[in-house]
Design a protein around this motif. Structure first.
Motif, PDB file in Angstrom:
ATOM      1  N   SER A  70       0.827  -1.209   0.000  1.00  0.00           N
ATOM      2  CA  SER A  70       0.000   0.000   0.000  1.00  0.00           C
ATOM      3  C   SER A  70       0.854   1.249   0.000  1.00  0.00           C
ATOM      4  O   SER A  70       0.551   2.238  -0.682  1.00  0.00           O
ATOM      5  CB  SER A  70      -0.922  -0.003   1.228  1.00  0.00           C
ATOM      6  OG  SER A  70      -1.732  -1.159   1.258  1.00  0.00           O
ATOM      7  N   GLN A  71       1.928   1.202   0.772  1.00  0.00           N
ATOM      8  CA  GLN A  71       2.854   2.339   0.823  1.00  0.00           C
ATOM      9  C   GLN A  71       3.449   2.627  -0.546  1.00  0.00           C
ATOM     10  O   GLN A  71       3.497   3.777  -0.993  1.00  0.00           O
ATOM     11  CB  GLN A  71       3.967   2.028   1.825  1.00  0.00           C
ATOM     12  CG  GLN A  71       5.072   3.063   1.898  1.00  0.00           C
ATOM     13  CD  GLN A  71       6.108   2.695   2.943  1.00  0.00           C
ATOM     14  OE1 GLN A  71       6.161   3.292   4.001  1.00  0.00           O
ATOM     15  NE2 GLN A  71       6.937   1.697   2.660  1.00  0.00           N
ATOM     16  N   LEU A  79       3.957   4.368   6.541  1.00  0.00           N
ATOM     17  CA  LEU A  79       2.536   4.059   6.589  1.00  0.00           C
ATOM     18  C   LEU A  79       2.210   3.375   7.911  1.00  0.00           C
ATOM     19  O   LEU A  79       2.867   2.406   8.300  1.00  0.00           O
ATOM     20  CB  LEU A  79       2.138   3.138   5.435  1.00  0.00           C
ATOM     21  CG  LEU A  79       0.636   2.890   5.282  1.00  0.00           C
ATOM     22  CD1 LEU A  79      -0.042   4.120   4.681  1.00  0.00           C
ATOM     23  CD2 LEU A  79       0.374   1.661   4.416  1.00  0.00           C
ATOM     24  N   ALA A  80       1.196   3.891   8.594  1.00  0.00           N
ATOM     25  CA  ALA A  80       0.705   3.284   9.825  1.00  0.00           C
ATOM     26  C   ALA A  80      -0.492   2.400   9.515  1.00  0.00           C
ATOM     27  O   ALA A  80      -1.228   2.642   8.557  1.00  0.00           O
ATOM     28  CB  ALA A  80       0.318   4.376  10.829  1.00  0.00           C
ATOM     29  N   VAL A  92       5.220   0.837   8.980  1.00  0.00           N
ATOM     30  CA  VAL A  92       6.332   0.456   8.109  1.00  0.00           C
ATOM     31  C   VAL A  92       6.913   1.720   7.496  1.00  0.00           C
ATOM     32  O   VAL A  92       6.268   2.771   7.489  1.00  0.00           O
ATOM     33  CB  VAL A  92       5.878  -0.513   6.989  1.00  0.00           C
ATOM     34  CG1 VAL A  92       5.239  -1.754   7.584  1.00  0.00           C
ATOM     35  CG2 VAL A  92       4.933   0.165   5.998  1.00  0.00           C
ATOM     36  N   TYR A  93       8.130   1.600   7.011  1.00  0.00           N
ATOM     37  CA  TYR A  93       8.757   2.771   6.387  1.00  0.00           C
ATOM     38  C   TYR A  93       9.756   2.342   5.325  1.00  0.00           C
ATOM     39  O   TYR A  93      10.338   1.250   5.383  1.00  0.00           O
ATOM     40  CB  TYR A  93       9.457   3.638   7.446  1.00  0.00           C
ATOM     41  CG  TYR A  93      10.530   2.930   8.256  1.00  0.00           C
ATOM     42  CD1 TYR A  93      11.851   2.871   7.809  1.00  0.00           C
ATOM     43  CD2 TYR A  93      10.220   2.312   9.464  1.00  0.00           C
ATOM     44  CE1 TYR A  93      12.826   2.223   8.544  1.00  0.00           C
ATOM     45  CE2 TYR A  93      11.190   1.665  10.213  1.00  0.00           C
ATOM     46  CZ  TYR A  93      12.490   1.613   9.744  1.00  0.00           C
ATOM     47  OH  TYR A  93      13.459   0.955  10.475  1.00  0.00           O
ATOM     48  N   HIS A 103      16.340   3.779   4.457  1.00  0.00           N
ATOM     49  CA  HIS A 103      15.993   2.975   5.638  1.00  0.00           C
ATOM     50  C   HIS A 103      14.677   2.256   5.350  1.00  0.00           C
ATOM     51  O   HIS A 103      13.705   2.888   4.940  1.00  0.00           O
ATOM     52  CB  HIS A 103      15.821   3.867   6.868  1.00  0.00           C
ATOM     53  CG  HIS A 103      17.039   4.655   7.239  1.00  0.00           C
ATOM     54  ND1 HIS A 103      17.902   4.271   8.247  1.00  0.00           N
ATOM     55  CD2 HIS A 103      17.543   5.809   6.729  1.00  0.00           C
ATOM     56  CE1 HIS A 103      18.879   5.154   8.344  1.00  0.00           C
ATOM     57  NE2 HIS A 103      18.681   6.095   7.435  1.00  0.00           N
ATOM     58  N   VAL A 104      14.652   0.949   5.594  1.00  0.00           N
ATOM     59  CA  VAL A 104      13.445   0.149   5.393  1.00  0.00           C
ATOM     60  C   VAL A 104      13.209  -0.697   6.637  1.00  0.00           C
ATOM     61  O   VAL A 104      14.129  -1.371   7.118  1.00  0.00           O
ATOM     62  CB  VAL A 104      13.572  -0.773   4.158  1.00  0.00           C
ATOM     63  CG1 VAL A 104      12.404  -1.756   4.089  1.00  0.00           C
ATOM     64  CG2 VAL A 104      13.642   0.049   2.884  1.00  0.00           C
ATOM     65  N   GLY A 105      11.990  -0.669   7.173  1.00  0.00           N
ATOM     66  CA  GLY A 105      11.732  -1.473   8.351  1.00  0.00           C
ATOM     67  C   GLY A 105      10.292  -1.473   8.809  1.00  0.00           C
ATOM     68  O   GLY A 105       9.413  -0.864   8.188  1.00  0.00           O
ATOM     69  N   VAL A 106      10.077  -2.165   9.922  1.00  0.00           N
ATOM     70  CA  VAL A 106       8.772  -2.325  10.556  1.00  0.00           C
ATOM     71  C   VAL A 106       8.946  -2.070  12.043  1.00  0.00           C
ATOM     72  O   VAL A 106       9.902  -2.567  12.650  1.00  0.00           O
ATOM     73  CB  VAL A 106       8.246  -3.769  10.385  1.00  0.00           C
ATOM     74  CG1 VAL A 106       6.866  -3.917  11.029  1.00  0.00           C
ATOM     75  CG2 VAL A 106       8.239  -4.192   8.940  1.00  0.00           C
TER      76      VAL A 106
END
Length: 210
Positions: A70-71, A79-80, A92-93, A103-106
């Motif tokens: 979705s992001q 996205l929350a 997530v970002y 930067h990618v993560g949860v």
């Protein structure tokens, strides 16, 4: 978050390295997921604190996959869960910092550290939000942020961000406690942001408010 124009686990001392294999990890999440429409300001799920995540299971994993899909579909950098209508404390970002490092993560059940006064250097850059499509406003936030929480498997993590990425961490954590960035604006600035939203057409699918 739109692109620019106390935690339930024990704190950990080391910061997660979310800069490794970013493209491969984001693509894997997204390939498994399905993009969902974005909820917009006025939807009740955005205006109350989300529920804590207590089960770290397949349902949570599927939610994370859908959030990454979705992001990307909405061309966001964060996205929350409540932005796709899910009442759970997860964000997530996929966001760069001011040095261009990706930067990618949860983060699950996030809590922002309270910064000491000497670390509170404010940055008043523009901020936008996928749930307030088409609107941007200058908003002062600290240019450094630390978020503590858990990963998608329930392990404790600590994420550190600077610059634009720090803004993203603060923005997404705010979402999960029922606060949008426009709630931090003056009445006049909030009205202007909502006016910007009303004048435009979202470039991604949204959930209409009844």
């Amino acid at each position: 978050m739109a692109q620019q124009q106390d935690t339930r686990s024990e704190p950990v001392d080391e910061f997660v390295d979310d800069t490794v294999d970013c493209e491969e990890r984001e693509e894997a999440y997204r390939a498994r997921g399905t993009a969902r429409p974005i909820t917009v300001v006025g939807n009740p799920v955005l205006h109350r604190e989300c529920r804590d995540v207590t089960e770290f299971d397949g349902e949570l994993a599927r939610l994370v996959d859908d959030m990454f899909a979705s992001q990307r579909a909405a061309e966001g950098v964060g996205l929350a869960a409540n932005q796709i209508g899910v009442d759970r404390k997860v964000f997530v970002y996929d966001c760069p910092d001011d040095d261009g490092v990706r930067h990618v993560g949860v983060v699950v059940n996030p809590v922002l550290d309270e910064l000491p006064a000497e670390r509170r250097v404010l940055d008043d850059s523009n901020e936008g939000c996928l749930s307030v499509p088409g609107a941007y406003a200058s908003l002062a936030r600290p240019d450094f942020a630390v978020v503590r929480g858990q990963d998608a498997e329930g392990k404790p993590i600590t994420v550190r961000g600077t610059g634009y990425f720090a803004r993203c961490l603060q923005h997404e954590t705010d979402h999960l406690y029922g606060r949008l960035y426009i709630d931090r604006l003056s009445k006049r600035e909030r009205k202007d942001a909502l006016g910007q939203m009303a004048e435009g057409t979202p470039r991604y699918d949204t959930v209409p408010n009844d």
